[in-house]
Scaffold this motif. Structure first.
Motif, PDB file in Angstrom:
ATOM      1  N   SER A  54      24.926  23.116  -9.949  1.00 40.46           N
ATOM      2  CA  SER A  54      25.666  21.899  -9.595  1.00 40.46           C
ATOM      3  C   SER A  54      26.752  22.171  -8.569  1.00 40.46           C
ATOM      4  CB  SER A  54      26.292  21.282 -10.841  1.00 40.46           C
ATOM      5  OG  SER A  54      27.335  22.124 -11.314  1.00 40.46           O
ATOM      6  N   ASN A  56      29.582  23.366  -9.551  1.00 40.64           N
ATOM      7  CA  ASN A  56      30.840  23.127 -10.263  1.00 40.64           C
ATOM      8  C   ASN A  56      31.452  24.366 -10.898  1.00 40.64           C
ATOM      9  OD1 ASN A  56      30.814  20.375  -9.683  1.00 40.64           O
ATOM     10  ND2 ASN A  56      29.627  19.877 -11.513  1.00 40.64           N
ATOM     11  N   ASP A 105      24.407  25.250 -16.726  1.00 41.02           N
ATOM     12  CA  ASP A 105      25.123  25.047 -15.481  1.00 41.02           C
ATOM     13  C   ASP A 105      26.244  26.075 -15.385  1.00 41.02           C
ATOM     14  OD1 ASP A 105      27.153  22.446 -13.939  1.00 41.02           O
ATOM     15  OD2 ASP A 105      25.812  23.931 -13.053  1.00 41.02           O
TER      16      ASP A 105
END
Length: 127
Positions: A54, A56, A105
């Protein structure tokens, strides 16, 4: 098959900055965690940084923490490594790599998880 292409390497003076970029012309990197590794002359390849699919979450080697920043732009299909406060010991061939099977993630740092690799880009830090 994903083919990765790095760009942005070169010669820089100690204390300077350089930005490496990685893209793929054969597939999308959106679902892949991306990493940067480096290999200095006479040394083994080592982990530098990784970013989650992602974009992130990031993970860094202690030797570059606070100086390097990894990022990922899924709309541009690129991953980048911004390197600042460069030191002569940062001299190495830098490799971009893609991890297609990261279960969360969160970026992994072990090279065996990275299935696809670029050809490498030489970074030389010297006055």
């Amino acid at each position: 098959q994903v083919q990765l292409v790095e760009s942005g390497g070169g010669l820089v003076q100690p204390g300077g900055s350089l930005r490496l970029s990685c893209t793929s012309s054969t597939g999308t990197l959106g679902s892949y965690s991306m990493g940067w590794f480096r290999q200095a002359p006479g040394k083994e390849r080592e982990f530098v940084a990784a970013v989650s699919w992602s974009g992130n979450h990031a993970n860094y080697a202690d030797s570059v923490k606070g100086r390097f920043t990894i990022s990922k732009d899924n709309t541009l299909n690129t991953a980048s490594l911004q390197m600042s406060s460069l030191k002569p010991e940062d001299t190495a061939v830098y490799y971009c790599a893609a991890d297609p099977t990261s279960p969360e993630d969160w970026p992994r740092s072990y090279s065996q998880y990275f299935e696809y690799w670029g050809q490498g880009s030489l970074v030389t830090v010297s006055s």
